[in-house]
Write a protein that holds these residues in place. Structure first.
Motif, PDB file in Angstrom:
ATOM      1  N   ARG A  77       5.652  -1.709   0.847  1.00 50.48           N
ATOM      2  CA  ARG A  77       5.040  -2.482   2.047  1.00 50.48           C
ATOM      3  C   ARG A  77       3.933  -3.166   1.631  1.00 50.48           C
ATOM      4  N   THR A  80       5.072  -5.554  -1.153  1.00 50.30           N
ATOM      5  CA  THR A  80       6.067  -6.839  -0.967  1.00 50.30           C
ATOM      6  C   THR A  80       5.511  -7.556   0.436  1.00 50.30           C
ATOM      7  N   SER A  82       6.600  -7.077   3.303  1.00 51.66           N
ATOM      8  CA  SER A  82       7.702  -7.115   4.052  1.00 51.66           C
ATOM      9  C   SER A  82       7.901  -6.196   5.464  1.00 51.66           C
ATOM     10  N   ASP A  83       8.298  -6.970   6.440  1.00 51.10           N
ATOM     11  CA  ASP A  83       8.522  -6.058   7.536  1.00 51.10           C
ATOM     12  C   ASP A  83       9.991  -5.176   7.370  1.00 51.10           C
ATOM     13  N   GLU A  84      10.595  -5.538   6.513  1.00 49.79           N
ATOM     14  CA  GLU A  84      11.836  -4.821   6.185  1.00 49.79           C
ATOM     15  C   GLU A  84      11.572  -3.285   5.558  1.00 49.79           C
ATOM     16  N   VAL A  85      10.358  -3.296   5.030  1.00 48.47           N
ATOM     17  CA  VAL A  85      10.116  -1.945   4.401  1.00 48.47           C
ATOM     18  C   VAL A  85       9.447  -1.075   5.454  1.00 48.47           C
ATOM     19  N   THR A  86       9.966  -0.033   5.905  1.00 51.00           N
ATOM     20  CA  THR A  86       9.333   0.823   6.929  1.00 51.00           C
ATOM     21  C   THR A  86       9.562   2.293   6.579  1.00 51.00           C
ATOM     22  N   TRP A  89      13.119   6.065   8.973  1.00 51.13           N
ATOM     23  CA  TRP A  89      14.145   6.900   8.637  1.00 51.13           C
ATOM     24  C   TRP A  89      13.190   8.115   7.733  1.00 51.13           C
TER      25      TRP A  89
END
Length: 220
Positions: A77, A80, A82-86, A89
């Motif tokens: 995160r 990148t 990016s908000d897609e990397v969380t 999970w």
């Protein structure tokens, strides 16, 4: 860009020692948890001998994988933006596996003596200690990773860069300088407008009779 080798020598040594310590705590915690879960599953009589040997590895292995995935998610995160990397999970799996390991260890300790045994409470406390220490030590490792990434100029908690401001209506966007006021050529830069004028004027002159072509002039 600042690199890991730019850290002070003492800081690099401490990071390595902490990483080795976390690995040692994880090995001891997994060993004690494996023994407790193996004995508990054997008492329940649910699976065969081979399955009883492999079953205790599920929780500890899943916990270690989720913990490493959470660390990797924080690093990616920061790289990148990016908000897609969380770490949603991985964090959920880490919490469930950690609580499951503590539950199995405490359950095994409770079944050894039962409610009437005065040592039952202490058995449960001692049984819960290794997985709790493993979870806390990994959180310490995550904190150190955050500090290192902050020193490298890529903090894990930094928000993603905001998109560039939108230009007002009729203002073209330039690649490097941002918004530009519209010009008389319809919002285009003068060089582009001049090239289009040349192409249009050339085409109109070519369509004229040959006697009138000599009168055509083109902008320089």
């Amino acid at each position: 860009m600042t690199k890991f080798r730019h850290l002070p020598a003492a800081g690099r040594a401490i990071i390595i020692v902490v990483a080795i310590g976390v690995l040692a705590i994880a090995i001891v915690a997994c060993a004690t948890s494996y023994n407790a879960i193996y004995r508990l599953v054997g008492q329940l009589g649910l699976y065969s001998y081979r399955i009883n040997q492999a079953f205790p590895l599920l929780l500890d292995a899943a916990f270690l994988v989720a913990e490493l995935a959470a660390i990797l998610g924080g690093i990616m995160r920061a790289v990148t933006h990016s908000d897609e990397v969380t770490a949603g999970w991985p964090g959920t799996a880490m919490l469930l596996c950690g609580l499951g390991t503590i539950g199995f260890n405490v359950g095994h300790a409770y079944l050894l003596g039962g409610r009437g045994d005065p040592l039952t409470v202490w058995r449960c406390v001692v049984a819960a200690l290794p997985p709790i220490l493993m979870m806390v030590s990994f959180q310490v490792l995550i904190a150190i990773v955050k500090w290192v990434m902050l020193h490298l100029g890529r903090p894990l908690t930094a928000p993603p860069p905001s998109p560039p401001p939108s230009c007002p209506t009729g203002w073209p966007r330039l690649a490097r300088t941002g918004c530009s006021r519209p010009t008389r050529s319809g919002g285009r830069c003068p060089a582009q407008a001049n090239k289009e004028f040349r192409r249009t004027d050339t085409a109109s002159c070519r369509s004229r009779p040959s006697a009138l072509r000599s009168k055509c002039t083109f902008p320089g």
